[in-house]
Enzyme design. Structure first.
Site, mmCIF file in Angstrom:
data_model
loop_
_atom_site.group_PDB
_atom_site.id
_atom_site.type_symbol
_atom_site.label_atom_id
_atom_site.label_comp_id
_atom_site.label_asym_id
_atom_site.label_seq_id
_atom_site.Cartn_x
_atom_site.Cartn_y
_atom_site.Cartn_z
ATOM 1 N N HIS A 157 0.871 -1.186 0.000
ATOM 2 C CA HIS A 157 0.000 0.000 0.000
ATOM 3 C C HIS A 157 0.904 1.231 0.000
ATOM 4 O O HIS A 157 1.989 1.205 0.610
ATOM 5 C CB HIS A 157 -0.856 0.074 1.278
ATOM 6 N N CYS A 184 -1.844 2.466 9.266
ATOM 7 C CA CYS A 184 -2.884 1.555 8.768
ATOM 8 C C CYS A 184 -4.086 1.545 9.703
ATOM 9 O O CYS A 184 -5.215 1.304 9.273
ATOM 10 C CB CYS A 184 -2.337 0.145 8.635
HETATM 11 N N1 ARG Z 1 -3.764 -7.335 6.547
HETATM 12 C C1 ARG Z 1 -4.145 -6.101 5.929
HETATM 13 C C2 ARG Z 1 -4.142 -6.270 4.419
HETATM 14 O O1 ARG Z 1 -3.267 -6.918 3.921
HETATM 15 C C3 ARG Z 1 -3.220 -5.000 6.339
HETATM 16 C C4 ARG Z 1 -3.617 -3.657 5.823
HETATM 17 C C5 ARG Z 1 -2.643 -2.583 6.182
HETATM 18 N N2 ARG Z 1 -3.163 -1.295 5.880
HETATM 19 C C6 ARG Z 1 -2.518 -0.299 5.276
HETATM 20 N N3 ARG Z 1 -3.132 0.835 5.163
HETATM 21 N N4 ARG Z 1 -1.350 -0.449 4.757
HETATM 22 O O2 ARG Z 1 -5.002 -5.782 3.737
#
Ligand code: ARG
Length: 275
Positions: free
Chosen positions: A173, A267
């Site tokens: 992300h 996150c």
């Molecule tokens: N386990 C989640 C996923 O893979 C983690 C999300 C992390 N969020 C972020 N904004 N980077 O979707």
């Protein structure tokens, strides 16, 4: 060292968070998740509480969305939506494991008086891949959010959108590779982006703080700034020093358990930008 350190101004923020009541890792949709490793929900809750209390202590407002059983990733609210000018574009998740979160976010925004609430028409993982800085939206693609979603974000919110391509699966992300520090300043890990995106970032932010690999790998870029105070993992030691040189106040937090799901403080935080 900068010759003159700019005076950084904090601005009170409104955030949306979700308690990790149902936190666990029982599937793997990013390289940090390993379902064979045990998780400690009580520890995740303590780490989350500490982030939550830190925001309150710094004078921010935190709203809460109820955790839903069976949706362990709901704690990562940054992925729930993009909220600009009091409008919410709710996420359409890439992986079926998270798909049911959209319904919970749609309901939350409708119940909380947002004047426009819509579900993204393309795969779009919310603020995790969309960051407002300098009057434009930086939008990440490569692993989660689709490129078509970037155009939709531009149409819905009326901001120019700059598409950036992520190339390292550990930084899947945008908010794992780049943090917005003030209205026009960022820090990022160049190696997480392709060559074109790196030139775009260099041109847009010539004075950006560049993170090294060690800081990026402990999720140092998954940081939340209010313009002056910057929450970041306590393990991101070099980055904390660089932030001080640039006039910011690092606020170290322990996110070791939350990292097992592939997320840190950012996150767990969705900024609600009012109209
Ligand atoms: N386990 C989640 C996923 O893979 C983690 C999300 C992390 N969020 C972020 N904004 N980077 O979707």
């Amino acid at each position: 060292m900068l010759t003159q350190t700019p005076e950084r101004q904090a601005r009170p923020r409104r955030y949306l968070m979700c308690r990790p009541t149902h936190f666990t890792v029982d599937y793997a949709i990013n390289p940090w998740m390993d379902p064979s490793q045990p998780t400690d929900t009580a520890l995740a809750l303590r780490q989350w509480e500490s982030i939550y209390r830190t925001y309150l202590r710094l004078g921010h407002t935190v709203e809460l969305i109820d955790p839903v059983p069976g949706l362990p990733d709901m704690v990562y609210t940054a992925n729930g939506a993009t909220v600009l000018d009091g409008r919410a574009l709710v996420a359409s998740f890439r992986h079926p494991e998270r798909a049911a979160e959209s319904e919970a976010y749609l309901a939350w925004f409708r119940e909380h008086g947002y004047r426009e609430v819509r579900l993204a028409g393309h795969v779009n993982e919310g603020e995790g891949d969309h960051r407002l800085v300098g009057g434009r939206v930086l939008a990440g693609a490569g692993f989660r959010t689709s490129r078509a979603a970037h155009a939709e974000v531009g149409e819905v919110f009326g901001y120019p959108v700059v598409s950036l391509t992520l190339v390292d699966p550990r930084f899947y992300h945008l908010d794992t590779a780049l943090a917005v520090l003030s209205d026009d300043h960022v820090m990022y890990y160049p190696e997480a982006f392709d060559a074109d995106s790196r030139s775009v970032l260099r041109a847009l932010f010539p004075d950006a703080i560049l993170a090294d690999r060690t800081d990026a790998e402990v999720f140092g870029l998954n940081a939340v700034s209010d313009g002056r105070r910057v929450l970041l993992p306590e393990t991101a030691k070099n980055l904390a020093g660089r932030l001080v040189e640039h006039g910011y106040e690092p606020v170290p937090v322990d996110v070791s358990e939350l990292l097992k799901g592939g997320g840190g403080a950012k996150c767990c935080t969705l900024e609600l930008r009012p109209a």
